[in-house]
Design an enzyme around this catalytic site. Structure first.
Site, mmCIF file in Angstrom:
data_model
loop_
_atom_site.group_PDB
_atom_site.id
_atom_site.type_symbol
_atom_site.label_atom_id
_atom_site.label_comp_id
_atom_site.label_asym_id
_atom_site.label_seq_id
_atom_site.Cartn_x
_atom_site.Cartn_y
_atom_site.Cartn_z
ATOM 1 N N ASN A 80 -0.206 20.530 -19.683
ATOM 2 C CA ASN A 80 -0.663 19.804 -20.875
ATOM 3 C C ASN A 80 -0.636 20.677 -22.126
ATOM 4 O O ASN A 80 -1.183 20.285 -23.164
ATOM 5 C CB ASN A 80 -2.089 19.268 -20.655
ATOM 6 C CG ASN A 80 -2.120 18.221 -19.573
ATOM 7 O OD1 ASN A 80 -1.171 17.441 -19.417
ATOM 8 N ND2 ASN A 80 -3.183 18.194 -18.786
ATOM 9 N N HIS B 264 7.024 11.094 -28.020
ATOM 10 C CA HIS B 264 6.135 11.980 -27.265
ATOM 11 C C HIS B 264 6.541 13.460 -27.399
ATOM 12 O O HIS B 264 5.703 14.321 -27.709
ATOM 13 C CB HIS B 264 6.126 11.550 -25.786
ATOM 14 C CG HIS B 264 5.314 12.448 -24.920
ATOM 15 N ND1 HIS B 264 3.937 12.498 -24.999
ATOM 16 C CD2 HIS B 264 5.669 13.356 -23.973
ATOM 17 C CE1 HIS B 264 3.485 13.385 -24.123
ATOM 18 N NE2 HIS B 264 4.515 13.922 -23.494
ATOM 19 N N ARG C 233 -2.445 22.708 -12.624
ATOM 20 C CA ARG C 233 -1.511 21.722 -13.181
ATOM 21 C C ARG C 233 -1.827 21.380 -14.632
ATOM 22 O O ARG C 233 -0.950 20.946 -15.386
ATOM 23 C CB ARG C 233 -1.492 20.463 -12.302
ATOM 24 C CG ARG C 233 -0.414 19.479 -12.732
ATOM 25 C CD ARG C 233 -0.160 18.413 -11.701
ATOM 26 N NE ARG C 233 0.787 17.434 -12.203
ATOM 27 C CZ ARG C 233 1.395 16.537 -11.461
ATOM 28 N NH1 ARG C 233 1.176 16.485 -10.172
ATOM 29 N NH2 ARG C 233 2.245 15.674 -11.995
ATOM 30 N N HIS D 108 -0.181 19.221 -25.514
ATOM 31 C CA HIS D 108 -0.341 17.774 -25.378
ATOM 32 C C HIS D 108 -1.661 17.276 -25.958
ATOM 33 O O HIS D 108 -1.765 16.114 -26.353
ATOM 34 C CB HIS D 108 -0.260 17.355 -23.911
ATOM 35 C CG HIS D 108 1.141 17.382 -23.365
ATOM 36 N ND1 HIS D 108 1.939 18.501 -23.399
ATOM 37 C CD2 HIS D 108 1.890 16.412 -22.769
ATOM 38 C CE1 HIS D 108 3.112 18.226 -22.845
ATOM 39 N NE2 HIS D 108 3.120 16.964 -22.466
ATOM 40 N N LYS E 79 8.242 23.137 -13.043
ATOM 41 C CA LYS E 79 7.404 21.974 -12.730
ATOM 42 C C LYS E 79 7.092 21.943 -11.236
ATOM 43 O O LYS E 79 5.948 21.698 -10.821
ATOM 44 C CB LYS E 79 8.110 20.688 -13.174
ATOM 45 C CG LYS E 79 7.350 19.412 -12.872
ATOM 46 C CD LYS E 79 6.408 18.990 -13.979
ATOM 47 C CE LYS E 79 5.436 17.911 -13.560
ATOM 48 N NZ LYS E 79 5.461 16.718 -14.339
ATOM 49 N N GLU F 127 -3.842 17.929 -9.918
ATOM 50 C CA GLU F 127 -4.397 18.442 -11.185
ATOM 51 C C GLU F 127 -5.882 18.770 -11.072
ATOM 52 O O GLU F 127 -6.708 18.293 -11.851
ATOM 53 C CB GLU F 127 -4.130 17.462 -12.344
ATOM 54 C CG GLU F 127 -4.276 18.153 -13.696
ATOM 55 C CD GLU F 127 -3.805 17.337 -14.887
ATOM 56 O OE1 GLU F 127 -2.781 16.664 -14.788
ATOM 57 O OE2 GLU F 127 -4.489 17.414 -15.915
ATOM 58 N N LYS G 243 3.139 11.680 -10.747
ATOM 59 C CA LYS G 243 2.236 10.904 -11.615
ATOM 60 C C LYS G 243 2.928 9.589 -11.950
ATOM 61 O O LYS G 243 4.052 9.588 -12.480
ATOM 62 C CB LYS G 243 1.923 11.665 -12.899
ATOM 63 C CG LYS G 243 0.856 12.722 -12.725
ATOM 64 C CD LYS G 243 0.407 13.264 -14.069
ATOM 65 C CE LYS G 243 -0.644 14.333 -13.910
ATOM 66 N NZ LYS G 243 -1.021 14.971 -15.197
ATOM 67 N N ARG H 111 0.813 -1.236 0.000
ATOM 68 C CA ARG H 111 0.000 0.000 0.000
ATOM 69 C C ARG H 111 0.842 1.280 0.000
ATOM 70 O O ARG H 111 0.398 2.338 0.438
ATOM 71 C CB ARG H 111 -0.983 0.030 1.164
ATOM 72 C CG ARG H 111 -1.988 -1.099 1.121
ATOM 73 C CD ARG H 111 -3.158 -0.851 2.022
ATOM 74 N NE ARG H 111 -4.114 -1.931 1.895
ATOM 75 C CZ ARG H 111 -4.061 -3.055 2.597
ATOM 76 N NH1 ARG H 111 -3.095 -3.233 3.472
ATOM 77 N NH2 ARG H 111 -4.968 -3.986 2.417
ATOM 78 N N HIS I 289 -1.054 14.423 -28.313
ATOM 79 C CA HIS I 289 -1.449 13.040 -28.048
ATOM 80 C C HIS I 289 -2.220 12.459 -29.227
ATOM 81 O O HIS I 289 -2.044 11.295 -29.589
ATOM 82 C CB HIS I 289 -2.352 12.960 -26.805
ATOM 83 C CG HIS I 289 -1.582 12.919 -25.524
ATOM 84 N ND1 HIS I 289 -2.096 13.376 -24.329
ATOM 85 C CD2 HIS I 289 -0.333 12.475 -25.236
ATOM 86 C CE1 HIS I 289 -1.196 13.216 -23.371
ATOM 87 N NE2 HIS I 289 -0.111 12.674 -23.901
ATOM 88 N N GLU J 232 9.668 19.792 -24.047
ATOM 89 C CA GLU J 232 9.067 20.105 -22.735
ATOM 90 C C GLU J 232 9.746 21.335 -22.119
ATOM 91 O O GLU J 232 9.102 22.125 -21.430
ATOM 92 C CB GLU J 232 9.168 18.897 -21.786
ATOM 93 C CG GLU J 232 8.471 17.627 -22.277
ATOM 94 C CD GLU J 232 6.944 17.633 -22.107
ATOM 95 O OE1 GLU J 232 6.393 18.562 -21.507
ATOM 96 O OE2 GLU J 232 6.317 16.680 -22.606
HETATM 97 N N1 GLY Z 1 3.326 15.658 -17.298
HETATM 98 C C1 GLY Z 1 2.266 16.458 -16.849
HETATM 99 C C2 GLY Z 1 2.110 16.459 -15.364
HETATM 100 O O1 GLY Z 1 2.973 15.981 -14.667
HETATM 101 O O2 GLY Z 1 1.115 16.906 -14.867
#
Ligand code: GLY
Length: 371
Positions: free
Chosen positions: A253, A273, A249, A256, A235, A245, A149, A127, A260, A191
């Site tokens: 994107n 990417h 946040r 993106h 970041k 997010e 993430k 966990r 995507h 990025e």
């Molecule tokens: N790569 C986008 C984020 O970390 O929210």
């Protein structure tokens, strides 16, 4: 020449360490209570892929062992197509074989795919145990390794299975970029440029003023460190204001949404990417000009930067632009039937909107196609 960037969160704050030669020092670093607090237990499972392991496995494991850690490793095949639950099961098998405990640590040594899977396995094992990220690609350094993430792909879509699980430390050794394939470096630069457009106008200016940004060997070590520091800081700033997010946040994107769609519609074969994100940023810049949100000058500066980074700026003539629209309505970034876009308003300033006419999207994607 080392820099520490804090990622302050309500719970589980951590540091990003930027240190040339840091791989050799990782054992000592993980014992440093100023950098990693509370301290980590003795057992460490390094998750990596065979290529990265060949380059850095010995250095990292010897440094950890010298500091008294008990080290095991789990190697997974390289590539996005192996970012699956099956691969994570292999990490669990290793965790079991090496009897990882609540106090143990998973170390992700590699690019974004490895980091995402290692982080997800750490989020699930017992966990939730500690994860330390040691990114070795530019894209993972400035984006994937920071922010917690983690996850894997489902056959029906990218990153559909995952969890937020913040690392206990992100340790970046810029020297690893010297052995990164050029195409991968350029993908990460997409990025970096993104941070210049969405958050840090000075970073954008710095990139604009630098004659070559397409390979690390053209960047003086101090310049490379500064680009990394600014990107990681951007970041960290965004994530610390909106960890899960819920709002801000989403600006990460930028580029993106269309990126995507391009990646997916070209079966992940034509563009990686970062390349797809670069194309997505060009398209969104074009839409922003069509909607009167951005000046042509800003759009052209962004375009020149993407081209200077050696990133592709065109889609093949055979690409079916209309398919992008269909794809977008099935995208994760759709809210109440509308597609959300991050739109530039200035260099360093963006806003979120769900009021982009389909014709503007179509025109922008068509403008990307080679005549
Ligand atoms: N790569 C986008 C984020 O970390 O929210």
């Amino acid at each position: 020449m080392q820099t520490v960037i804090a990622v302050p969160l309500q719970q589980n704050s951590y540091n990003v360490l930027l240190a040339p030669g840091g791989l050799q020092q990782i054992g000592r670093v993980l014992q440093d209570s100023e950098l990693v607090s509370p301290g980590l237990g003795q057992k460490v499972l390094i998750v990596s892929n065979p290529m990265i392991w060949k380059h850095y496995g010995d250095i990292v494991s010897k440094s950890l062992e010298a500091a008294g850690f008990e080290v095991a490793c789990c190697l997974l095949p390289a590539g996005e197509r192996y970012k699956t639950l099956r691969s994570v099961e292999k990490i669990f098998d290793s965790a079991l074989a090496h009897r990882l405990e609540r106090s143990s640590t998973v170390v992700g040594l590699g690019g974004g795919v490895i980091g995402d899977m290692a982080g997800f396995a750490a989020a699930c094992w017992l966990r939730g145990i500690a994860i330390v990220q040691i990114p070795t690609t530019l894209l993972a350094m400035v984006d994937a390794s920071i922010g917690g993430k983690t996850g894997v792909n489902h056959p029906q879509g990218k990153n559909l299975i995952g969890a937020f699980h913040q690392p206990r430390l992100v340790s970046i050794d810029p020297n690893t970029l010297n052995s990164l394939p050029t195409r991968e470096f350029r993908a990460g630069m997409a990025e970096v440029i993104k941070y210049g457009v969405i958050w840090d106008a000075d970073l954008f200016e710095q990139l604009d003023d630098t004659p070559r940004i397409d390979q690390p060997r053209y960047l003086a070590p101090e310049m490379l460190m500064d680009i990394l520091r600014r990107s990681c800081q951007a970041k960290a700033d965004v994530v610390s204001q909106d960890e899960k997010e819920l709002g801000l946040r989403a600006i990460l994107n930028y580029g993106h949404t269309i990126g995507h769609a391009i990646e997916s519609l070209t079966q992940y074969r034509l563009f990686n990417h970062g390349e797809a994100v670069g194309l997505g940023m060009i398209a969104v810049g074009d839409i922003a000009v069509q909607l009167g949100l951005w000046s042509k000058d800003c759009r052209d500066r962004q375009y020149r930067l993407i081209r200077k980074a050696g990133l592709p700026t065109q889609l093949p003539a055979s690409f079916e632009s209309e398919a992008v629209l269909e794809m977008l309505t099935a995208d994760k970034k759709v809210k109440a039937g509308r597609v959300r876009f991050i739109m530039p308003k200035d260099i360093g300033v963006v806003e979120m909107t769900d009021r982009v006419p389909p014709e503007a999207i179509l025109a922008a994607v068509r403008n990307l196609q080679a005549a």
